[in-house]
Design a protein around this motif. Structure first.
Motif, PDB file in Angstrom:
ATOM      1  N   LEU A   1      39.664  30.869   9.170  1.00 33.97           N
ATOM      2  CA  LEU A   1      39.028  31.473   7.704  1.00 33.97           C
ATOM      3  C   LEU A   1      38.815  30.401   6.977  1.00 33.97           C
ATOM      4  N   GLY A   2      39.080  29.222   7.303  1.00 32.49           N
ATOM      5  CA  GLY A   2      38.891  27.764   6.440  1.00 32.49           C
ATOM      6  C   GLY A   2      39.825  27.891   5.187  1.00 32.49           C
ATOM      7  N   LEU A   3      40.982  28.548   5.419  1.00 36.40           N
ATOM      8  CA  LEU A   3      42.031  28.578   4.390  1.00 36.40           C
ATOM      9  C   LEU A   3      43.010  27.552   4.779  1.00 36.40           C
ATOM     10  N   ALA A   4      43.737  27.151   3.639  1.00 37.19           N
ATOM     11  CA  ALA A   4      45.182  26.365   3.904  1.00 37.19           C
ATOM     12  C   ALA A   4      46.176  27.598   4.304  1.00 37.19           C
ATOM     13  N   PRO A   5      46.908  27.544   5.239  1.00 37.79           N
ATOM     14  CA  PRO A   5      47.721  28.524   5.712  1.00 37.79           C
ATOM     15  C   PRO A   5      48.569  29.285   4.664  1.00 37.79           C
ATOM     16  N   ASP A   6      49.160  28.381   3.737  1.00 36.25           N
ATOM     17  CA  ASP A   6      49.873  29.105   2.644  1.00 36.25           C
ATOM     18  C   ASP A   6      48.860  29.704   1.778  1.00 36.25           C
ATOM     19  N   MET A   7      47.864  29.429   1.770  1.00 34.50           N
ATOM     20  CA  MET A   7      46.826  30.114   0.787  1.00 34.50           C
ATOM     21  C   MET A   7      46.564  31.491   1.465  1.00 34.50           C
TER      22      MET A   7
END
Lengths: 483, 483
Positions: free
Chosen positions: A418-424
């Motif tokens: 999803l192109g997100l940082a995992p914690d985001m």
């Protein structure tokens, strides 16, 4: 005064033109700025209320203003009330003395750029009391529009050089993202030093040295920022640690910036706030006479939580007088800090005395807020540490927990897709499913491969426990879902 | 965590070390900033009172706050007062609706970075009314900490490039020195265009073109700043002039910045405030659909003069949406504008209606301030123009006169010996001998070989005439002394 007709028609006939200001043509430094704290909002889902546990905004979370502060401010704003029987005498006296120091006796006048002079003097007296009698000079105190304003002003002075001579500034990781944002905007080099999560986010001088040596290869490090008590990490530094940091800064010729806005927010037994100024002075020469220091404080935190009024100050120590004049000049361009914030700062640094009619209520309200925060700090740590996959250092001070969370590999994979940082990704899902808004650790910086979030301890006591439990349950569910 | 002993001792034994931050090592852009307005003070001499006619600080000069604004603000600050019988119903309603929009119903909470949403909506409605029904979008409105803050934010977005590609920004000469200061700090190129003193400080597009063409040799001009009504020059631009400026900006691909903080301060018969937004929209496509514009307003001027509260806004028009997001991000780093300033802005853009209990008093107070200012503008012009060696353009608007003064060659010579600008020398002598504090024209810029000073029209009516006469007499004496 007619426009040149030829040029005009030409432009009109050329049809839609490029905008002057586009992502491609704008200030590249501004574009690089990241600021994660005021996080993602605007989600509609299966919950009744969004709980904004993302920012340190005490009043928004239901904390009541301290009565005395608001009484005096109301009197300053609307002096007709000085005739009202509904205000205590000491509040009236205080309002009168503040107005006396304002142009035309009005909060609507500009003050000196560095703040109302008697308030600077009260700040100096406050610092002197706080630091066990070590003197403070009102001329070294500059009031500001919250602490952020003063921090950016000092950073701005420090920025110089190009290429390998660019100014580097050491900041803790995790950090409060004002620092990274300001450094990006000013085109300075951010030099990360890591706090030691395994030792309750302690600051280790060996790590400072590592960061400094590495940075010297590509920039010129000139300043060291410390946040104590820590944001987002909540640690309170020991006196020994502060001494070691000061020695290090002195040896390595670094300007010290001490962000001490949580100085009233110390909860853990055995923890105590030591100001950099006090430790510096007690170390004696050459530190006390030579080490440059700027220390920041704010009315937005502590027990008062008056974020919206935007008040604060910086005290500078051992600053080159010519540079200090330049700082004064910079501040004068923005005219002055907001006067309501200055007025409230006056009360914070010079609260009612035992003989004053407002004393008892003031103290009771202050202690109630701080005791409540202390209890919530403890509760947060306890609940999180009972959950498999969450580990939370003690919240010794400030207003946040910054627990470490385990995320299953499939969740990390999905986040990447999803192109997100995992914690985001975790925090977004949390928000969508529970209405709880917290900030991912990636917004503050964290060791590669570790994941965290920052959550304030500010929600009302009766809401906090269910909130912590809901969050813990969500983590368990999330872990199952991606295992 | 002990410091490296070797390095430590070495540093201590080396004796006094260089400071990290000195004039030589500090930010060179900051050093270049000049800011003259908050001028020289600290002189003791043969007068009883220093009359600070240097800054546009209405309350400091005795102007009373508008009652309604302060009533509502006091209610917002201290909501217990909502039960008091001493406040009109509409003030209470207003305070309740503002608090309703605040986190925790407190001015102590942070607002959205771009300001409290309902207040942004009220600003949009105000603009729409002001501009004869032309719509304004609340999403294009960003509240700010006074207008200065918003002006610097927009300039910051525009700065890019190096060497001959550095951003150039056209500013009027004379100008309000926030512009020169901000451009120096941002390392942008200040491009001067001169207002025409002989035509009552009119803005001439031919002069804009001259300045632009010349600048294109050494920078990339990207923005054009207009101050209307003029500060320090007091002119009010005609509609024709504004149209011509917009055409020029469009043809030449310049982002327009309209500083319209004196929009309520128009006094001269036949003069009228036309907003750039309105003129732009009425010109139709392609101007209305393509020309980028930022317009600034403030609560510090007008009839309210609430400088100390630091409130204002910017409306952006035709801004690239991606850039607008970047602007939003920049603002979020500083958290939010002060809430008291936001609250007062709400009342300024949405004052009591004829059916409200506060309407009559509000209108009476507002009109009294504006009528008083209009009379003082006229008086200033009249008195100065009766004096040989002083020539003063009509003060059509804003809050300042900017008279031109003749200085005898020997005074100019003497100033040079002292290393002072000749008009600075005049103003310092004026201050020393009379206690009147005005700002030399050199702080704003002026044509080479001409001399001016800026003086506010704010002193109380009964003080202004003797003040003007004293100043005129001093000029005569000064001229004799150096003839």
């Amino acid at each position: 005064m007619a426009a040149r007709p030829g040029g005009h028609n030409l432009a009109v006939m050329n049809g839609p033109k490029e905008k002057v200001l586009t992502l491609d043509t704008m200030n590249a430094c501004v574009k690089r700025v990241e600021y994660a704290v005021r996080g993602p909002i605007g989600v509609k889902k299966p919950f009744t209320e969004v709980i904004r546990a993302n920012i340190g905004d005490a009043h928004a979370m239901g904390q009541k203003p301290i009565t005395f502060l608001r009484q005096v401010l109301a009197l300053c704003v609307h002096p007709d009330l000085l005739n009202s029987p509904d205000f205590p005498e000491d509040a009236k006296r205080r309002a009168e003395s503040i107005l006396q120091a304002c142009g035309g006796h009005s909060l609507g006048a500009y003050s000196n750029s560095s703040g109302i002079q008697p308030i600077r003097e009260h700040v100096a007296q406050y610092i002197q009391r706080r630091d066990g009698g070590i003197p403070a000079d009102p001329n070294n105190i500059f009031l500001s529009t919250g602490a952020s304003d003063a921090i950016v002003t000092v950073l701005k002075l420090l920025v110089a050089g190009e290429g390998r001579c660019r100014t580097g500034v050491l900041i803790p990781i995790p950090q409060y993202p004002l620092y990274s944002a300001a450094l990006a905007e000013l085109n300075a080099v951010q030099v990360d030093y890591y706090l030691d999560e395994d030792r309750a986010w302690a600051l280790d001088v060996a790590e400072l040295r590592r960061a400094l040596c590495q940075a010297r290869g590509h920039c010129r490090p000139r300043a060291l920022c410390i946040i104590n008590p820590g944001n987002p990490t909540g640690q309170v530094q020991t006196r020994e640690c502060i001494e070691a940091v000061i020695r290090f800064a002195f040896e390595e010729q670094l300007f010290l910036m001490a962000d001490e806005v949580y100085q009233d927010n110390v909860y853990a037994e055995g923890s105590q706030f030591h100001s950099f100024k006090k430790v510096l002075m007690e170390m004696g020469p050459p530190y006390s006479t030579q080490q440059e220091l700027a220390s920041f404080h704010s009315i937005s935190k502590g027990y008062m939580g008056e974020c919206g009024l935007r008040g604060g100050y910086v005290e500078v120590v051992n600053m080159d007088p010519a540079v200090q004049q330049q700082m004064q000049k910079m501040m004068s361009v923005r005219l002055c800090p907001p006067l309501p914030g200055q007025a409230v700062l006056d009360m914070v640094v010079s609260p009612p005395e035992p003989s004053d009619p407002s004393f008892t209520q003031f103290q009771a309200e202050k202690q109630a807020v701080l005791a409540d925060l202390a209890a919530k700090a403890k509760l947060t740590e306890k609940v999180f540490n009972a959950v498999p996959g969450i580990r939370c250092n003690p919240v010794q001070g400030a207003m946040y927990s910054f627990p470490r969370i385990e995320l299953p590999p499939r969740a990390i994979q999905r986040a990447k897709e999803l192109g997100l940082a995992p914690d985001m990704f975790f925090c977004l899902r949390l928000l969508e499913e529970t209405g709880i808004c917290v900030v991912p650790g990636s917004g503050f910086g964290q060791r590669e491969g570790t994941y965290h979030f920052r959550m304030t301890i500010l929600p009302a006591a009766e809401k906090l426990r269910p909130l912590l439990e809901k969050l813990s349950q969500f983590h368990a569910k999330f872990t199952r879902e991606y295992s």
